[in-house]
Design an enzyme around this catalytic site. Sequence first.
Site, mmCIF file in Angstrom:
data_model
loop_
_atom_site.group_PDB
_atom_site.id
_atom_site.type_symbol
_atom_site.label_atom_id
_atom_site.label_comp_id
_atom_site.label_asym_id
_atom_site.label_seq_id
_atom_site.Cartn_x
_atom_site.Cartn_y
_atom_site.Cartn_z
ATOM 1 N N HIS A 140 97.495 60.100 72.522
ATOM 2 C CA HIS A 140 97.235 60.959 71.368
ATOM 3 C C HIS A 140 97.099 62.392 71.886
ATOM 4 O O HIS A 140 96.689 62.593 73.037
ATOM 5 C CB HIS A 140 95.916 60.486 70.749
ATOM 6 C CG HIS A 140 95.524 61.134 69.470
ATOM 7 N ND1 HIS A 140 94.921 62.370 69.408
ATOM 8 C CD2 HIS A 140 95.612 60.707 68.176
ATOM 9 C CE1 HIS A 140 94.653 62.673 68.142
ATOM 10 N NE2 HIS A 140 95.068 61.678 67.369
ATOM 11 N N ASP A 217 90.319 56.727 76.480
ATOM 12 C CA ASP A 217 90.251 57.087 75.068
ATOM 13 C C ASP A 217 90.252 55.781 74.265
ATOM 14 O O ASP A 217 91.291 55.142 74.099
ATOM 15 C CB ASP A 217 91.470 57.961 74.733
ATOM 16 C CG ASP A 217 91.630 58.180 73.234
ATOM 17 O OD1 ASP A 217 90.775 57.718 72.452
ATOM 18 O OD2 ASP A 217 92.638 58.808 72.861
ATOM 19 N N GLN A 220 91.070 53.925 69.290
ATOM 20 C CA GLN A 220 91.735 52.865 68.517
ATOM 21 C C GLN A 220 91.388 51.473 69.030
ATOM 22 O O GLN A 220 91.878 50.479 68.487
ATOM 23 C CB GLN A 220 93.263 53.046 68.568
ATOM 24 C CG GLN A 220 93.750 54.302 67.889
ATOM 25 C CD GLN A 220 93.534 54.295 66.376
ATOM 26 O OE1 GLN A 220 93.280 53.252 65.767
ATOM 27 N NE2 GLN A 220 93.630 55.454 65.763
ATOM 28 N N LYS A 243 86.141 55.821 62.722
ATOM 29 C CA LYS A 243 87.145 54.740 62.721
ATOM 30 C C LYS A 243 86.479 53.368 62.825
ATOM 31 O O LYS A 243 87.133 52.339 62.797
ATOM 32 C CB LYS A 243 88.126 54.934 63.884
ATOM 33 C CG LYS A 243 88.977 56.191 63.758
ATOM 34 C CD LYS A 243 89.941 56.295 64.906
ATOM 35 C CE LYS A 243 90.472 57.704 65.113
ATOM 36 N NZ LYS A 243 91.503 58.112 64.188
ATOM 37 N N CYS A 381 99.850 62.628 65.509
ATOM 38 C CA CYS A 381 99.229 63.337 66.640
ATOM 39 C C CYS A 381 99.632 62.710 67.975
ATOM 40 O O CYS A 381 98.806 62.615 68.898
ATOM 41 C CB CYS A 381 97.704 63.370 66.507
ATOM 42 S SG CYS A 381 97.140 64.213 65.042
HETATM 43 N N1 PMP Z 1 92.626 59.185 70.314
HETATM 44 C C1 PMP Z 1 93.286 58.331 69.526
HETATM 45 C C2 PMP Z 1 94.068 57.219 70.144
HETATM 46 C C3 PMP Z 1 93.233 58.479 68.139
HETATM 47 O O1 PMP Z 1 93.899 57.641 67.349
HETATM 48 C C4 PMP Z 1 92.469 59.544 67.599
HETATM 49 C C5 PMP Z 1 92.360 59.757 66.101
HETATM 50 N N2 PMP Z 1 93.540 59.719 65.408
HETATM 51 C C6 PMP Z 1 91.807 60.403 68.480
HETATM 52 C C7 PMP Z 1 91.901 60.195 69.830
HETATM 53 C C8 PMP Z 1 90.994 61.567 67.994
HETATM 54 O O2 PMP Z 1 89.914 61.141 67.226
HETATM 55 P P1 PMP Z 1 88.992 62.192 66.446
HETATM 56 O O3 PMP Z 1 89.937 63.001 65.597
HETATM 57 O O4 PMP Z 1 88.097 61.335 65.620
HETATM 58 O O5 PMP Z 1 88.287 63.006 67.459
#
Ligand code: PMP
Length: 422
Positions: A140, A217, A220, A243, A381
Site C-alpha cells: 500500500h 503492515d 488488512q 478496519k 492506494c
Molecule cells: N496498509 C494497508 C494494506 C491498507 O489497506 C491501508 C488502508 N487502506 C493502510 C495501510 C493505511 O491505513 P490507514 O489509512 O487506516 O492509516
Amino acid sequence: MTRPPTAPTRYWLERPARFFPVDAVRADFPALAQTVHGRRLVWLDSAATAHKPRQVIDAVRDFYARHNSNVHRGAHTLAREATELLESARARIGAFVGAARAEEIVFVRGATEGINLVAQTCGRTRVGPGDEIVLTTLEHHANIVPWQMLCAERGARLRVVPLHDDGTVDLAAYLGLLGPRTRIVALAHTSNVLGTVLPVRAMADAAHAHGAVVVVDGAQAVPHLRVDVTALGADFYTFSGHKLCGPTGIGVLYGRTELLEELPPWQGGGSMIASVTFEHTRYAPPPQKFEAGTEHIAGAVGLGAAVDYLECIGLDAAHGHEKALVAYARRRLTDDVPGLRLLGPGDGVGVCTFVIGATDPARVADALDTAGIAVRAGHHCAQPVLRRYGLTAAVRASFAFYNTHDEVDLLVQALRTATRRL
Ligand code: PMP
C-alpha cells in the site's frame, strides 16, 4: 460391500466448519440495517473501513458521557477512570495480537502513522547513505511513501521484491535482495488488492539473519487472521482500528520492548516526558515516549471494545465464515460473470479485486451503488501492484464476517445486469 462415501458437494465444503450466527451478528451493526437508493445496503467495502457494532458505539458514547477526562495526569476520579479505561484497552489489544507486554502497544492514528513513526525514528537512526530498505511490489502507498521520503533524506535506496503472476511474492528474489546494506524490511502481512498472505515468519527470519529490522503492515491482516506478533517475528507491527470494527483515528503500533526503549521519540510535547528543564528533557519510558499530547482516548476505549466484541462472537468461527464466503464469492464471480478477471490468490482474507473486460471500474462501482451495493473502484492506494498486472484501476469487493452468501448472490446478479448495459 460397503458403498464409498458420497463426495461432499463443493457448496458444502464452502460452508464454515463451525456454525456462525451471521444474522444475529448483523443485528449488532446499525449501519447495515439502512437502505441506499431504496435498496438494502450491501456493504462490500470493509477493506476500506468496517462498520461498527453498537457495543463499540456504546463504549465511545459511554466514555464521553461518564468518564471523559485527560489521562495519566489528573488527580481526580474521572481522570483515574479514564486512565484505567485507556490502559485496560491497551492490555486487551496487546493480548489480542500476542504482544508480550502491554507497554509494547503504542497508540497511533492508524497504520499510516505507525509506519511513519517507525520511518522517522528507527529509520533515521539506522539508515544512512548507501543503505537499503526492502519492500515488496504489493505494498500500500502507506508502506512505500514514508520509506521513499526516508531514502531521499538519508541517501539510501529502495529495493523492491517482485511478484509471481499468481500474486505471491518471489521468495528467491527476496533472498537475493537481502545483503549487508539491508537495514529495514517493510512488508504487508496481507495485500489490500490481491489478498495474498505473505510468509512473514520466513521473511522475517531471513531479514534478521542480515541484521535488518522487520516492519509489518498488518492493516488488512488483523481483521481476517488471528495474529501473533511475537510468533511472526515482527520487530514492529501496525494496524488501524477502523478496519477492525473500531473507531476511526485510532490504531496501534506494536514494537519489541528493546527497540522501543532504544528509539528516540518522534513528536515532542506533554505526556511523553519524565522531566523538562530548558537545558535538558528526560523522556518517559515507552509507550508514553511515543504518545505526545492528548491522545484519542475515546478511540482507544472503542478499539478495546471492538477487540472484546470480536472475541465474544468467536473470532475463529467468524474467520471461518468469512473464508467460506470469499471462496464462494470467488467461484461465483469467475463462473457467473462473463469476462470477469480476478486478481491475486485471495487466500481467504476478504478481498476480491477484479476487472470486467475493458469496462471502466468506476462505472461498475456506480452501477453497483445504484443497486445498493458498496464496493471500491480505483487504484486502492497501491498503484505499483496494479501496474504489475497492466492496470491502473480495478473494482474491489471486500468481505467481513457480517456479510452473507445472499449478498454475494446480489453482487453477482447486479454485475450480470450491469455488464449487459455498460
Ligand atoms: N496498509 C494497508 C494494506 C491498507 O489497506 C491501508 C488502508 N487502506 C493502510 C495501510 C493505511 O491505513 P490507514 O489509512 O487506516 O492509516
